[in-house]
Design a protein around this motif. Structure first.
Motif, PDB file in Angstrom:
ATOM      1  N   PRO A   1       0.834  -1.207   0.000  1.00  0.00           N
ATOM      2  CA  PRO A   1       0.000   0.000   0.000  1.00  0.00           C
ATOM      3  C   PRO A   1       0.866   1.254   0.000  1.00  0.00           C
ATOM      4  CG  PRO A   1      -0.750  -1.565   1.674  1.00  0.00           C
ATOM      5  CD  PRO A   1       0.599  -2.027   1.200  1.00  0.00           C
ATOM      6  N   VAL A   2       0.425   2.265  -0.741  1.00  0.00           N
ATOM      7  CA  VAL A   2       1.221   3.474  -0.917  1.00  0.00           C
ATOM      8  C   VAL A   2       0.421   4.719  -0.543  1.00  0.00           C
ATOM      9  CG1 VAL A   2       2.436   4.946  -2.585  1.00  0.00           C
ATOM     10  CG2 VAL A   2       2.647   2.456  -2.726  1.00  0.00           C
ATOM     11  N   CYS A   3       1.090   5.624   0.162  1.00  0.00           N
ATOM     12  CA  CYS A   3       0.589   6.963   0.443  1.00  0.00           C
ATOM     13  C   CYS A   3       1.466   7.940  -0.327  1.00  0.00           C
ATOM     14  CB  CYS A   3       0.658   7.253   1.945  1.00  0.00           C
ATOM     15  SG  CYS A   3       0.222   8.956   2.407  1.00  0.00           S
ATOM     16  N   GLY A   4       0.851   8.784  -1.145  1.00  0.00           N
ATOM     17  CA  GLY A   4       1.596   9.810  -1.849  1.00  0.00           C
ATOM     18  C   GLY A   4       1.802  11.040  -0.981  1.00  0.00           C
ATOM     19  N   HIS A   5       2.535  12.009  -1.500  1.00  0.00           N
ATOM     20  CA  HIS A   5       2.794  13.247  -0.762  1.00  0.00           C
ATOM     21  C   HIS A   5       3.022  14.350  -1.782  1.00  0.00           C
ATOM     22  CE1 HIS A   5       5.013  15.242   2.876  1.00  0.00           C
ATOM     23  NE2 HIS A   5       4.493  16.167   2.077  1.00  0.00           N
TER      24      HIS A   5
ATOM     25  N   ALA B   1      -3.654   8.805  -7.938  1.00  0.00           N
ATOM     26  CA  ALA B   1      -4.893   8.044  -7.731  1.00  0.00           C
ATOM     27  C   ALA B   1      -5.021   6.939  -8.776  1.00  0.00           C
ATOM     28  CB  ALA B   1      -6.095   8.975  -7.793  1.00  0.00           C
ATOM     29  N   GLN B   2      -4.736   7.265 -10.023  1.00  0.00           N
ATOM     30  CA  GLN B   2      -4.825   6.279 -11.093  1.00  0.00           C
ATOM     31  C   GLN B   2      -3.798   5.164 -10.907  1.00  0.00           C
ATOM     32  OE1 GLN B   2      -4.463   7.954 -15.015  1.00  0.00           O
ATOM     33  NE2 GLN B   2      -5.211   6.109 -16.036  1.00  0.00           N
ATOM     34  N   ALA B   3      -2.659   5.498 -10.321  1.00  0.00           N
ATOM     35  CA  ALA B   3      -1.613   4.495 -10.074  1.00  0.00           C
ATOM     36  C   ALA B   3      -1.944   3.582  -8.901  1.00  0.00           C
ATOM     37  CB  ALA B   3      -0.279   5.186  -9.839  1.00  0.00           C
ATOM     38  N   GLY B   4      -2.962   3.943  -8.117  1.00  0.00           N
ATOM     39  CA  GLY B   4      -3.392   3.079  -7.027  1.00  0.00           C
ATOM     40  C   GLY B   4      -3.027   3.536  -5.636  1.00  0.00           C
ATOM     41  N   ALA B   5      -2.527   4.769  -5.485  1.00  0.00           N
ATOM     42  CA  ALA B   5      -2.230   5.271  -4.142  1.00  0.00           C
ATOM     43  C   ALA B   5      -3.512   5.304  -3.322  1.00  0.00           C
ATOM     44  CB  ALA B   5      -1.610   6.661  -4.218  1.00  0.00           C
TER      45      ALA B   5
ATOM     46  N   GLU C   1     -10.697  20.609  -3.244  1.00  0.00           N
ATOM     47  CA  GLU C   1     -11.026  20.206  -4.608  1.00  0.00           C
ATOM     48  C   GLU C   1     -10.397  18.854  -4.948  1.00  0.00           C
ATOM     49  OE1 GLU C   1     -10.669  21.938  -9.201  1.00  0.00           O
ATOM     50  OE2 GLU C   1     -10.091  23.203  -7.489  1.00  0.00           O
ATOM     51  N   ILE C   2      -9.142  18.669  -4.587  1.00  0.00           N
ATOM     52  CA  ILE C   2      -8.470  17.394  -4.835  1.00  0.00           C
ATOM     53  C   ILE C   2      -9.151  16.267  -4.067  1.00  0.00           C
ATOM     54  CG2 ILE C   2      -6.329  16.123  -4.407  1.00  0.00           C
ATOM     55  CD1 ILE C   2      -4.824  18.745  -5.057  1.00  0.00           C
ATOM     56  N   THR C   3      -9.515  16.528  -2.835  1.00  0.00           N
ATOM     57  CA  THR C   3     -10.192  15.524  -2.008  1.00  0.00           C
ATOM     58  C   THR C   3     -11.512  15.106  -2.628  1.00  0.00           C
ATOM     59  OG1 THR C   3      -9.150  16.379   0.001  1.00  0.00           O
ATOM     60  CG2 THR C   3     -11.163  15.074   0.285  1.00  0.00           C
ATOM     61  N   GLN C   4     -12.299  16.063  -3.065  1.00  0.00           N
ATOM     62  CA  GLN C   4     -13.599  15.757  -3.656  1.00  0.00           C
ATOM     63  C   GLN C   4     -13.473  15.053  -4.995  1.00  0.00           C
ATOM     64  OE1 GLN C   4     -15.423  19.651  -3.654  1.00  0.00           O
ATOM     65  NE2 GLN C   4     -16.092  19.488  -1.520  1.00  0.00           N
ATOM     66  N   ALA C   5     -12.389  15.334  -5.728  1.00  0.00           N
ATOM     67  CA  ALA C   5     -12.203  14.727  -7.044  1.00  0.00           C
ATOM     68  C   ALA C   5     -11.770  13.262  -6.962  1.00  0.00           C
ATOM     69  CB  ALA C   5     -11.166  15.513  -7.837  1.00  0.00           C
ATOM     70  N   HIS C   6     -11.225  12.848  -5.803  1.00  0.00           N
ATOM     71  CA  HIS C   6     -10.679  11.492  -5.686  1.00  0.00           C
ATOM     72  C   HIS C   6     -11.137  10.822  -4.391  1.00  0.00           C
ATOM     73  CE1 HIS C   6      -8.193  12.331  -9.157  1.00  0.00           C
ATOM     74  NE2 HIS C   6      -7.803  13.449  -8.580  1.00  0.00           N
ATOM     75  N   PRO C   7     -12.417  10.489  -4.303  1.00  0.00           N
ATOM     76  CA  PRO C   7     -12.912   9.867  -3.065  1.00  0.00           C
ATOM     77  C   PRO C   7     -12.281   8.507  -2.779  1.00  0.00           C
ATOM     78  CG  PRO C   7     -14.562   9.758  -4.815  1.00  0.00           C
ATOM     79  CD  PRO C   7     -13.476  10.659  -5.311  1.00  0.00           C
ATOM     80  N   GLU C   8     -11.699   7.897  -3.807  1.00  0.00           N
ATOM     81  CA  GLU C   8     -11.045   6.599  -3.612  1.00  0.00           C
ATOM     82  C   GLU C   8      -9.692   6.718  -2.930  1.00  0.00           C
ATOM     83  OE1 GLU C   8      -9.305   8.066  -7.519  1.00  0.00           O
ATOM     84  OE2 GLU C   8     -11.088   8.394  -6.281  1.00  0.00           O
ATOM     85  N   MET C   9      -9.176   7.935  -2.806  1.00  0.00           N
ATOM     86  CA  MET C   9      -7.846   8.170  -2.241  1.00  0.00           C
ATOM     87  C   MET C   9      -7.992   9.104  -1.030  1.00  0.00           C
ATOM     88  SD  MET C   9      -4.430   9.520  -4.260  1.00  0.00           S
ATOM     89  CE  MET C   9      -5.203  11.078  -4.762  1.00  0.00           C
ATOM     90  N   MET C  10      -7.771   8.588   0.164  1.00  0.00           N
ATOM     91  CA  MET C  10      -7.897   9.383   1.376  1.00  0.00           C
ATOM     92  C   MET C  10      -6.829  10.467   1.400  1.00  0.00           C
ATOM     93  SD  MET C  10      -8.495   6.190   4.014  1.00  0.00           S
ATOM     94  CE  MET C  10      -7.389   5.104   3.082  1.00  0.00           C
ATOM     95  N   THR C  11      -7.230  11.694   1.692  1.00  0.00           N
ATOM     96  CA  THR C  11      -6.281  12.800   1.754  1.00  0.00           C
ATOM     97  C   THR C  11      -6.048  13.202   3.209  1.00  0.00           C
ATOM     98  OG1 THR C  11      -8.054  14.427   1.484  1.00  0.00           O
ATOM     99  CG2 THR C  11      -6.915  13.698  -0.518  1.00  0.00           C
ATOM    100  N   ILE C  12      -4.788  13.438   3.536  1.00  0.00           N
ATOM    101  CA  ILE C  12      -4.393  13.831   4.880  1.00  0.00           C
ATOM    102  C   ILE C  12      -3.710  15.188   4.780  1.00  0.00           C
ATOM    103  CG2 ILE C  12      -3.121  13.191   6.949  1.00  0.00           C
ATOM    104  CD1 ILE C  12      -5.255  11.151   6.229  1.00  0.00           C
ATOM    105  N   GLY C  13      -4.273  16.193   5.407  1.00  0.00           N
ATOM    106  CA  GLY C  13      -3.755  17.546   5.284  1.00  0.00           C
ATOM    107  C   GLY C  13      -2.826  17.946   6.407  1.00  0.00           C
ATOM    108  N   ILE C  14      -1.858  18.782   6.048  1.00  0.00           N
ATOM    109  CA  ILE C  14      -1.019  19.470   7.034  1.00  0.00           C
ATOM    110  C   ILE C  14      -0.762  20.853   6.454  1.00  0.00           C
ATOM    111  CG2 ILE C  14       1.036  18.267   6.115  1.00  0.00           C
ATOM    112  CD1 ILE C  14       2.308  18.742   8.930  1.00  0.00           C
TER     113      ILE C  14
END
Length: 287
Positions: A146-150, A185-189, A204-217
């Motif tokens: 499993p991968v988390c992007g940044h 997201a398309q790569a599977g993160a 906007e990014i969060t709403q566009a990709h509900p399949e990818m959980m976004t974590i903000g800082i």
């Protein structure tokens, strides 16, 4: 001198979190609380506070090793601290940063580095970069990692970015961040940290990709969850405190000489305030 373990809470511990459970929580609208962690004692304290995700961040270079950046941190350092945390945590999902130089050369290099971290106890690895590393993300995901992007402010690329500054403010930069998020997201993160980006863009990014959980800082309140560096959360920041940081050992608006909260209380307050939507406060912490 004896050392005593952290006492468990009176309530029954919640089941260990996994990726499907985190996705279910996000789908229900429950905010996810992430905190960095580097050792066994704090892994227990974070579990007791019901922090959802523990991140063994390469920020350990700054807050543990005394480095001026994350760049000197090695794969061996990350594996060591991951093992320390993994031995103690029982409930939280465990994510580990891939350090600088451990994944950029090729997908195969990234796989070998990620495998070392997974053997140390990581359940997910985090990689900085966008479309340029999407093929590496896909390579890892296809092999069960499993991968988390940044995206946004990526500390490993701080020199290329010109310092620690907000990313995605102009139209072209925002478009690039959105394209990078789509590629990940398309790569599977499964998860994406958004650091120091305007609140509207992160939403906007969060709403566009509900399949990818976004974590903000430093990305506002519109993300799936929030992350802070442990030392910042506990008011141990050296120098000027970043705008997006809140010292959870102090009650908002309390006098400087007022009694502070304990570490355990501060960690629990962070979790409660993230899940209640009280942190971050857009007016105070947003951009």
């Amino acid at each position: 001198m004896s050392v005593h373990p952290v006492e468990p809470s009176a309530a029954a511990p919640r089941p260990a979190l996994n990726l499907p459970r985190l996705r279910d929580m996000a789908a229900r609208g429950e905010k996810l609380a992430m905190v960095t962690c580097y050792d066994a004692t704090f892994a227990q304290l974070l579990d007791a506070a019901e922090v959802d995700i523990q991140l063994v961040g390469d920020s350990l270079g700054n807050v543990v090793q005394g480095q001026s950046s994350t760049l000197p941190v090695t794969l061996e350092h990350m594996a060591y601290h991951t093992a320390c945390v993994a031995r103690a945590k029982r409930q939280a999902w465990l994510v580990t940063d891939m350090p600088f130089g451990s994944y950029e050369a090729s997908p195969q290099q990234a796989f070998e580095s990620a495998a070392a971290l997974m053997r140390a106890g990581a359940q997910m690895v985090k990689i900085e970069g966008g479309g340029d590393i999407a093929h590496t993300v896909r390579f890892l995901v296809d092999r069960g990692i499993p991968v988390c992007g940044h995206l946004g402010l990526t500390p490993q690329r701080v020199h290329a970015l010109g310092g620690f500054r907000i990313q995605g403010r102009d139209e072209a930069a925002a478009a690039q961040l959105k394209a990078d998020a789509a590629a990940l997201a398309q790569a599977g993160a499964a998860m994406l940290v958004l650091e120091l980006v305007p609140s509207a863009l992160a939403r906007e990014i969060t709403q566009a990709h509900p399949e990818m959980m976004t974590i903000g800082i430093g990305a506002g309140a519109g993300t799936t969850g929030q992350v802070l560096v442990l030392h910042d959360l506990l008011g141990l920041t050296s120098g000027k405190r970043p705008r997006f940081v809140r010292d959870f050992t102090r009650e908002p608006g309390s006098a400087a000489d007022a009694p502070g909260l304990s570490v355990a209380q501060a960690l629990r307050r962070y979790v409660v305030d993230v899940k209640a939507g009280r942190f971050p406060d857009e007016a105070v912490h947003g951009y």
